[in-house]
Scaffold this motif. Sequence first.
Motif, PDB file in Angstrom:
ATOM      1  N   SER A 199      18.098  31.131  29.914  1.00 24.00           N
ATOM      2  CA  SER A 199      18.796  30.020  29.288  1.00 24.00           C
ATOM      3  C   SER A 199      19.427  29.126  30.339  1.00 24.00           C
ATOM      4  O   SER A 199      20.112  29.602  31.243  1.00 24.00           O
ATOM      5  CB  SER A 199      19.895  30.564  28.363  1.00 24.00           C
ATOM      6  N   GLU A 200      19.193  27.826  30.214  1.00 26.22           N
ATOM      7  CA  GLU A 200      19.864  26.880  31.099  1.00 26.22           C
ATOM      8  C   GLU A 200      21.372  26.904  30.841  1.00 26.22           C
ATOM      9  O   GLU A 200      22.162  26.815  31.764  1.00 26.22           O
ATOM     10  CB  GLU A 200      19.333  25.461  30.856  1.00 26.22           C
ATOM     11  N   GLU A 201      21.752  27.028  29.574  1.00 23.69           N
ATOM     12  CA  GLU A 201      23.155  26.960  29.199  1.00 23.69           C
ATOM     13  C   GLU A 201      23.944  28.166  29.687  1.00 23.69           C
ATOM     14  O   GLU A 201      25.073  28.033  30.143  1.00 23.69           O
ATOM     15  CB  GLU A 201      23.312  26.846  27.671  1.00 23.69           C
ATOM     16  N   LEU A 202      23.358  29.358  29.597  1.00 26.68           N
ATOM     17  CA  LEU A 202      24.071  30.582  29.963  1.00 26.68           C
ATOM     18  C   LEU A 202      23.692  31.113  31.339  1.00 26.68           C
ATOM     19  O   LEU A 202      24.387  31.962  31.892  1.00 26.68           O
ATOM     20  CB  LEU A 202      23.817  31.673  28.916  1.00 26.68           C
ATOM     21  N   GLY A 203      22.584  30.631  31.864  1.00 28.17           N
ATOM     22  CA  GLY A 203      22.155  31.082  33.168  1.00 28.17           C
ATOM     23  C   GLY A 203      21.695  32.529  33.164  1.00 28.17           C
ATOM     24  O   GLY A 203      21.288  33.076  32.144  1.00 28.17           O
ATOM     25  N   LEU A 204      21.830  33.145  34.315  1.00 30.10           N
ATOM     26  CA  LEU A 204      21.361  34.500  34.514  1.00 30.10           C
ATOM     27  C   LEU A 204      22.396  35.477  33.984  1.00 30.10           C
ATOM     28  O   LEU A 204      23.155  36.076  34.720  1.00 30.10           O
ATOM     29  CB  LEU A 204      21.109  34.740  36.008  1.00 30.10           C
ATOM     30  N   MET A 205      22.415  35.604  32.654  1.00 31.91           N
ATOM     31  CA  MET A 205      23.403  36.453  31.999  1.00 31.91           C
ATOM     32  C   MET A 205      22.752  37.167  30.827  1.00 31.91           C
ATOM     33  O   MET A 205      22.039  36.557  30.038  1.00 31.91           O
ATOM     34  CB  MET A 205      24.552  35.589  31.475  1.00 31.91           C
ATOM     35  N   ALA A 206      23.017  38.456  30.726  1.00 32.82           N
ATOM     36  CA  ALA A 206      22.572  39.219  29.563  1.00 32.82           C
ATOM     37  C   ALA A 206      23.762  39.331  28.620  1.00 32.82           C
ATOM     38  O   ALA A 206      24.716  40.044  28.896  1.00 32.82           O
ATOM     39  CB  ALA A 206      22.070  40.589  29.965  1.00 32.82           C
ATOM     40  N   ALA A 207      23.711  38.597  27.530  1.00 35.54           N
ATOM     41  CA  ALA A 207      24.808  38.599  26.561  1.00 35.54           C
ATOM     42  C   ALA A 207      24.633  39.693  25.520  1.00 35.54           C
ATOM     43  O   ALA A 207      25.518  39.927  24.708  1.00 35.54           O
ATOM     44  CB  ALA A 207      24.898  37.234  25.876  1.00 35.54           C
ATOM     45  N   ALA A 208      23.477  40.365  25.544  1.00 35.11           N
ATOM     46  CA  ALA A 208      23.197  41.434  24.582  1.00 35.11           C
ATOM     47  C   ALA A 208      22.498  42.565  25.306  1.00 35.11           C
ATOM     48  O   ALA A 208      21.840  42.364  26.325  1.00 35.11           O
ATOM     49  CB  ALA A 208      22.324  40.924  23.445  1.00 35.11           C
ATOM     50  N   SER A 209      22.654  43.758  24.762  1.00 36.27           N
ATOM     51  CA  SER A 209      21.943  44.908  25.313  1.00 36.27           C
ATOM     52  C   SER A 209      21.399  45.742  24.163  1.00 36.27           C
ATOM     53  O   SER A 209      21.939  45.734  23.059  1.00 36.27           O
ATOM     54  CB  SER A 209      22.864  45.743  26.201  1.00 36.27           C
ATOM     55  N   VAL A 210      20.324  46.461  24.447  1.00 37.92           N
ATOM     56  CA  VAL A 210      19.706  47.326  23.450  1.00 37.92           C
ATOM     57  C   VAL A 210      20.236  48.734  23.679  1.00 37.92           C
ATOM     58  O   VAL A 210      20.107  49.293  24.772  1.00 37.92           O
ATOM     59  CB  VAL A 210      18.166  47.297  23.557  1.00 37.92           C
ATOM     60  N   GLN A 211      20.844  49.304  22.658  1.00 41.50           N
ATOM     61  CA  GLN A 211      21.450  50.626  22.776  1.00 41.50           C
ATOM     62  C   GLN A 211      20.422  51.747  22.657  1.00 41.50           C
ATOM     63  O   GLN A 211      20.375  52.631  23.473  1.00 41.50           O
ATOM     64  CB  GLN A 211      22.539  50.807  21.696  1.00 41.50           C
ATOM     65  N   ASN A 212      19.614  51.734  21.633  1.00 39.28           N
ATOM     66  CA  ASN A 212      18.632  52.787  21.363  1.00 39.28           C
ATOM     67  C   ASN A 212      17.240  52.183  21.287  1.00 39.28           C
ATOM     68  O   ASN A 212      16.673  52.045  20.218  1.00 39.28           O
ATOM     69  CB  ASN A 212      18.964  53.496  20.048  1.00 39.28           C
ATOM     70  N   GLN A 213      16.694  51.849  22.442  1.00 42.24           N
ATOM     71  CA  GLN A 213      15.416  51.140  22.499  1.00 42.24           C
ATOM     72  C   GLN A 213      14.316  51.860  21.742  1.00 42.24           C
ATOM     73  O   GLN A 213      13.486  51.228  21.103  1.00 42.24           O
ATOM     74  CB  GLN A 213      15.012  50.938  23.952  1.00 42.24           C
ATOM     75  N   TYR A 214      14.299  53.196  21.756  1.00 40.40           N
ATOM     76  CA  TYR A 214      13.198  53.928  21.142  1.00 40.40           C
ATOM     77  C   TYR A 214      13.481  54.341  19.704  1.00 40.40           C
ATOM     78  O   TYR A 214      12.618  54.860  19.033  1.00 40.40           O
ATOM     79  CB  TYR A 214      12.840  55.143  21.997  1.00 40.40           C
ATOM     80  N   LEU A 215      14.699  54.113  19.237  1.00 41.60           N
ATOM     81  CA  LEU A 215      15.017  54.444  17.847  1.00 41.60           C
ATOM     82  C   LEU A 215      14.930  53.201  16.984  1.00 41.60           C
ATOM     83  O   LEU A 215      13.938  52.963  16.312  1.00 41.60           O
ATOM     84  CB  LEU A 215      16.402  55.100  17.755  1.00 41.60           C
ATOM     85  N   ASP A 216      15.970  52.383  16.990  1.00 36.37           N
ATOM     86  CA  ASP A 216      15.949  51.195  16.135  1.00 36.37           C
ATOM     87  C   ASP A 216      15.751  49.902  16.922  1.00 36.37           C
ATOM     88  O   ASP A 216      15.410  48.881  16.359  1.00 36.37           O
ATOM     89  CB  ASP A 216      17.219  51.106  15.270  1.00 36.37           C
ATOM     90  N   GLY A 217      15.976  49.924  18.228  1.00 42.41           N
ATOM     91  CA  GLY A 217      15.753  48.743  19.054  1.00 42.41           C
ATOM     92  C   GLY A 217      16.707  47.606  18.800  1.00 42.41           C
ATOM     93  O   GLY A 217      16.479  46.485  19.260  1.00 42.41           O
ATOM     94  N   GLN A 218      17.785  47.845  18.091  1.00 47.59           N
ATOM     95  CA  GLN A 218      18.745  46.791  17.767  1.00 47.59           C
ATOM     96  C   GLN A 218      19.539  46.380  19.000  1.00 47.59           C
ATOM     97  O   GLN A 218      19.997  47.227  19.755  1.00 47.59           O
ATOM     98  CB  GLN A 218      19.710  47.253  16.672  1.00 47.59           C
ATOM     99  N   ALA A 219      19.712  45.090  19.179  1.00 53.35           N
ATOM    100  CA  ALA A 219      20.516  44.567  20.282  1.00 53.35           C
ATOM    101  C   ALA A 219      21.960  44.441  19.829  1.00 53.35           C
ATOM    102  O   ALA A 219      22.239  44.132  18.669  1.00 53.35           O
ATOM    103  CB  ALA A 219      19.982  43.221  20.730  1.00 53.35           C
TER     104      ALA A 219
END
Length: 159
Positions: A58-78
């Motif tokens: 994102s140009e607006e947020l730059g190099l930032m991860a504003a979300a993370s995935v907790q259980n990638q192999y279960l529900d994959g919800q961010a």
Amino acid sequence: EEEKYLHTYDELLTELRTLVGGRAAEQVVFKVKTTGAANDIQRATALARNMIAQYGMSEELGLMAAASVQNQYLDGQAHMDCSQETSAKVDAAVQKLLNESFSDAVKLLTENRALLDEISEYLLVKETITGDELMAFVNAAGDSEETATDEDFAEEPKE
């Protein structure tokens, strides 16, 4: 085709344009909105949100991860890992990316309307089309006139 794990910004933009292409075609051809594109819009929104909130594209947020995935192999919800203000900026950036992708898709379809109509006629008769058959139409149109392609919309990588 080999499995691919990394995707470039331009590849993801192409995927977004493809996902919103059904709604764009409805607008270009019929001047209406239907429920037919609902799943594609959900998928496009999820992809755009991942691009902005997880991949740092994102140009607006730059190099930032504003979300993370907790259980990638279960529900994959961010899960959003940011303030409400930043979350609102993520929403605005997602909407901007979707709107730009939709505008690009409308432009591409409008500029290639004759090809769109020709492929639609083919699908009315055959009901399905293979990638090779589709490319035969595209290549034939490219030989007869200048056609807009995704490369016409390619952007410089976001930093």
